[in-house]
Design a protein around this motif. Structure first.
Motif, PDB file in Angstrom:
ATOM      1  N   PRO A 172       0.795  -1.235   0.000  1.00 58.51           N
ATOM      2  CA  PRO A 172       0.000   0.000   0.000  1.00 58.51           C
ATOM      3  C   PRO A 172       0.825   1.281   0.000  1.00 58.51           C
ATOM      4  O   PRO A 172       0.266   2.367  -0.187  1.00 58.51           O
ATOM      5  N   ARG A 173       2.130   1.171   0.249  1.00 54.52           N
ATOM      6  CA  ARG A 173       2.983   2.369   0.291  1.00 54.52           C
ATOM      7  C   ARG A 173       3.512   2.657  -1.111  1.00 54.52           C
ATOM      8  O   ARG A 173       4.554   2.147  -1.521  1.00 54.52           O
ATOM      9  N   ARG A 174       2.789   3.497  -1.829  1.00 61.57           N
ATOM     10  CA  ARG A 174       3.016   3.702  -3.255  1.00 61.57           C
ATOM     11  C   ARG A 174       4.448   4.134  -3.571  1.00 61.57           C
ATOM     12  O   ARG A 174       5.102   3.574  -4.464  1.00 61.57           O
ATOM     13  N   ARG A 175       4.950   5.114  -2.855  1.00 59.10           N
ATOM     14  CA  ARG A 175       6.284   5.639  -3.178  1.00 59.10           C
ATOM     15  C   ARG A 175       7.381   4.646  -2.839  1.00 59.10           C
ATOM     16  O   ARG A 175       8.315   4.431  -3.629  1.00 59.10           O
ATOM     17  N   LEU A 176       7.292   4.029  -1.667  1.00 60.34           N
ATOM     18  CA  LEU A 176       8.305   3.058  -1.279  1.00 60.34           C
ATOM     19  C   LEU A 176       8.287   1.864  -2.208  1.00 60.34           C
ATOM     20  O   LEU A 176       9.342   1.402  -2.669  1.00 60.34           O
ATOM     21  N   PHE A 177       7.101   1.352  -2.507  1.00 63.45           N
ATOM     22  CA  PHE A 177       7.003   0.214  -3.426  1.00 63.45           C
ATOM     23  C   PHE A 177       7.581   0.579  -4.791  1.00 63.45           C
ATOM     24  O   PHE A 177       8.314  -0.201  -5.399  1.00 63.45           O
ATOM     25  N   GLY A 178       7.254   1.782  -5.272  1.00 65.47           N
ATOM     26  CA  GLY A 178       7.772   2.202  -6.563  1.00 65.47           C
ATOM     27  C   GLY A 178       9.289   2.293  -6.585  1.00 65.47           C
ATOM     28  O   GLY A 178       9.934   1.883  -7.548  1.00 65.47           O
ATOM     29  N   ALA A 179       9.868   2.820  -5.506  1.00 63.74           N
ATOM     30  CA  ALA A 179      11.325   2.928  -5.438  1.00 63.74           C
ATOM     31  C   ALA A 179      11.977   1.553  -5.428  1.00 63.74           C
ATOM     32  O   ALA A 179      12.985   1.320  -6.117  1.00 63.74           O
ATOM     33  N   LEU A 180      11.423   0.633  -4.652  1.00 62.37           N
ATOM     34  CA  LEU A 180      11.978  -0.722  -4.599  1.00 62.37           C
ATOM     35  C   LEU A 180      11.806  -1.446  -5.927  1.00 62.37           C
ATOM     36  O   LEU A 180      12.700  -2.197  -6.350  1.00 62.37           O
ATOM     37  N   LEU A 181      10.673  -1.218  -6.597  1.00 60.42           N
ATOM     38  CA  LEU A 181      10.469  -1.865  -7.893  1.00 60.42           C
ATOM     39  C   LEU A 181      11.475  -1.348  -8.919  1.00 60.42           C
ATOM     40  O   LEU A 181      12.020  -2.127  -9.714  1.00 60.42           O
ATOM     41  N   ARG A 182      11.754  -0.060  -8.907  1.00 58.89           N
ATOM     42  CA  ARG A 182      12.737   0.481  -9.850  1.00 58.89           C
ATOM     43  C   ARG A 182      14.126  -0.108  -9.592  1.00 58.89           C
ATOM     44  O   ARG A 182      14.876  -0.389 -10.531  1.00 58.89           O
TER      45      ARG A 182
END
Length: 409
Positions: free
Chosen positions: A124-134
Motif C-alpha cells: 500500500p505504500r506507493r512511493r516506497l514500493f515504486g522505489a523498490l520496484l525500480r
C-alpha cells in the motif's frame, strides 16, 4: 443449511451476516464445477462448499487447525462460485469472515507471518514500493528467483492532461502498486477521458483501496484505508464529481463494497454509500461514448480478452468490455474457460506460487489458442502475472482505444 453459531459470535453483526449467508447455501455442489482450486486439487475442502463447511465449524465453536487455514489460504476469492450459485450465496463475504476468525486463532510460522506482514506493509505504500520496484528492474538478475518474474519491464508514462479544462469531472483511484507496475495505465485513462471532454481530478492523499488487508484477514486496517480515501475524495464529490473511475477491476470491486464494509461506522456510513454509488469501472462510462471510440492505429485488431474475476464475478460486468471492443472494430479470438481465474488474485501469486503458476499456464494456453497478436485485460495484477509468462504483449484494454478524429470537444 442449518446453523448453531456460538452465542458470542451470533450476537455480532459479523456473526449475523455469516449466519444469513450459511443459511442460503443448499449444498447443491454447482460451485464445484467452476472452482479453479477444486479443478486442480480434487479435494472438496478446496472447493467453495467444502470451505463453507470449514467456516461453519469455526463459527459453531470448533477450534480451527493449520489445515483449516491452509484450505482457506488456497481460495483465490475469484467468486466464480457466486456466478454459478443458484441460491445467491455471498461466498466472498463469508470467506473474509472465516479468514479473519482463523487468523485470530491459528498462529502462523514466523516466516509465513513475516511474509504476509511485509505484503500488507509494503504494497500500500506507493512511493516506497515504486522505489523498490525500480531498483528491482535495474538489478533484476540479482533478485531472488521467486520474485524475479513479478518484476515487469519498465515503461515510460505519457503526460497527464491539463487540469480544469472540462465541465464534466471525475475522480480516479490511482491505486498503490499500479502506478509503479505499469505507469502507462492511469495517465492513458485520463488522456482518453480528456479527449471525451471529461476531466480527471487527482487526489494524492488517496491510496490503497483496502483489498490487500481485507483479504488477508485484517478488515480493520482495510477500514482505515477506506476512511482515508473517502476523506481524500469528499471535497471533489461535494464539488460535483460525477463518478469515481477505477481502472483496476480488483480495486473497483472493493470500492463498490465500501457501503457494506462501512455500514456500522456512524461517521462514514453515509459517505461510503455515496462513494459506492459513484464508483464505476471505465467500461460503464465508455459504453455511453461508444460511437466516438475507435482502435488506436498502433494496436493489432486480433486480440484475446482476459476478463478478470473481479470484473466478471465481482462487479458482474462480464461481457461488457468484449462487446464494446468488438463493436468498435477489434476481432476477439475465442477463449475457452473464460470464467476461470488466471492465478494472480492479488497477493495469491506470491503466497501460493505453485497453484498460481498452474492456473496461469492453463489460462495462457486458452488465451493463445486463437492466435491473437495481443492479450488485453482490465486488472493490473492479471496483466503483470500473465505478462511475465506470455510471448505476446499483455496490455490494459484502455490502451487499445482512441477518440475518433473530429469528435474532440
Amino acid at each position: 443449511m442449518q446453523t448453531w453459531l456460538r452465542d458470542d459470535i451470533q450476537q455480532t453483526a459479523q456473526g449475523q451476516e455469516a449466519d444469513r449467508i450459511l443459511r442460503s447455501c443448499t449444498h447443491c455442489g454447482f460451485c464445484l464445477a467452476t472452482c479453479p482450486t477444486y479443478q486442480l486439487l480434487g479435494d472438496e475442502r478446496d472447493s467453495p462448499r467444502g470451505r463453507i463447511y470449514l467456516i461453519k465449524q469455526v463459527l459453531e465453536g470448533r477450534e480451527p487447525s493449520a489445515q483449516t487455514q491452509l484450505h482457506l489460504d488456497r481460495c483465490l476469492t475469484c467468486r466464480a462460485c457466486e456466478t454459478t450459485c443458484p441460491s445467491g450465496v455471498q461466498y466472498g463475504r463469508l470467506a473474509d469472515i472465516g479468514r479473519e476468525l482463523v487468523e485470530q486463532q491459528v498462529p502462523r510460522s514466523r516466516a509465513a507471518g513475516l511474509q504476509r506482514l511485509t505484503l500488507r506493509w509494503l504494497l500500500p505504500r506507493r512511493r516506497l514500493f515504486g522505489a523498490l520496484l525500480r531498483l528491482g528492474q535495474q538489478f533484476q538478475p540479482l533478485v531472488p528467483s521467486a520474485l524475479r518474474d513479478k518484476i515487469p519491464p519498465r515503461r515510460q508514462a505519457p503526460a497527464w492532461p491539463a487540469d480544469g479544462r472540462h465541465r464534466r469531472q471525475v475522480l480516479m483511484l490511482e491505486g498503490c502498486v499500479q502506478p509503479a507496475m505499469d505507469p502507462v495505465i492511469n495517465p492513458q485513462t485520463a488522456r482518453l477521458l480528456d479527449q471525451l471532454g471529461i476531466g480527471v481530478v487527482r487526489t494524492p492523499a488517496s491510496g490503497c483501496c483496502g483489498a490487500i488487508d481485507q483479504h488477508l484477514g485484517h478488515p480493520e486496517t482495510a477500514r482505515q484505508r477506506i476512511r482515508r480515501n473517502i476523506d481524500a475524495w469528499w471535497p471533489a464529490i461535494e464539488a460535483g464529481a460525477e463518478a469515481i473511475i477505477v481502472n483496476a477491476s480488483g480495486c473497483g470491486v472493493q470500492v463498490k463494497d465500501y457501503a457494506h464494509l462501512m455500514a456500522d461506522d456512524p461517521k462514514y456510513a453515509d459517505k461510503a454509500e455515496r462513494v459506492t454509488t459513484l464508483c464505476k469501472d471505465p467500461v460503464e462510462l465508455l459504453l455511453e461514448e461508444e460511437a466516438r471510440l475507435e482502435p488506436a492505429p498502433d494496436m493489432p485488431r486480433a486480440i484475446a480478452f482476459q476478463s478478470p474475476c473481479t470484473l466478471q464475478h465481482g462487479q458482474k460486468l462480464g461481457g461488457r468490455v468484449e462487446a464494446l471492443l468488438s463493436r468498435i472494430g477489434f476481432s476477439l479470438t475465442p477463449v475457452a474457460d473464460a470464467h476461470l481465474c488466471c492465478g494472480s488474485a492479488g497477493t495469491y501469486s506470491v503466497l501460493q506460487p505453485e497453484l498460481s503458476r498452474r492456473l496461469r499456464q492453463n489460462k495462457l494456453a486458452n488465451l493463445k489458442a486463437g492466435s491473437p497478436a495481443l492479450i488485453a485485460s482490465a486488472n493490473i495484477g492479471c496483466i503483470t502475472h500473465l505478462g511475465a509468462a506470455a510471448d505476446i504483449p499483455v496490455r490494459h484494454w484502455l490502451e487499445l482505444l482512441q477518440v475518433k478524429d473530429g469528435t474532440n470537444p
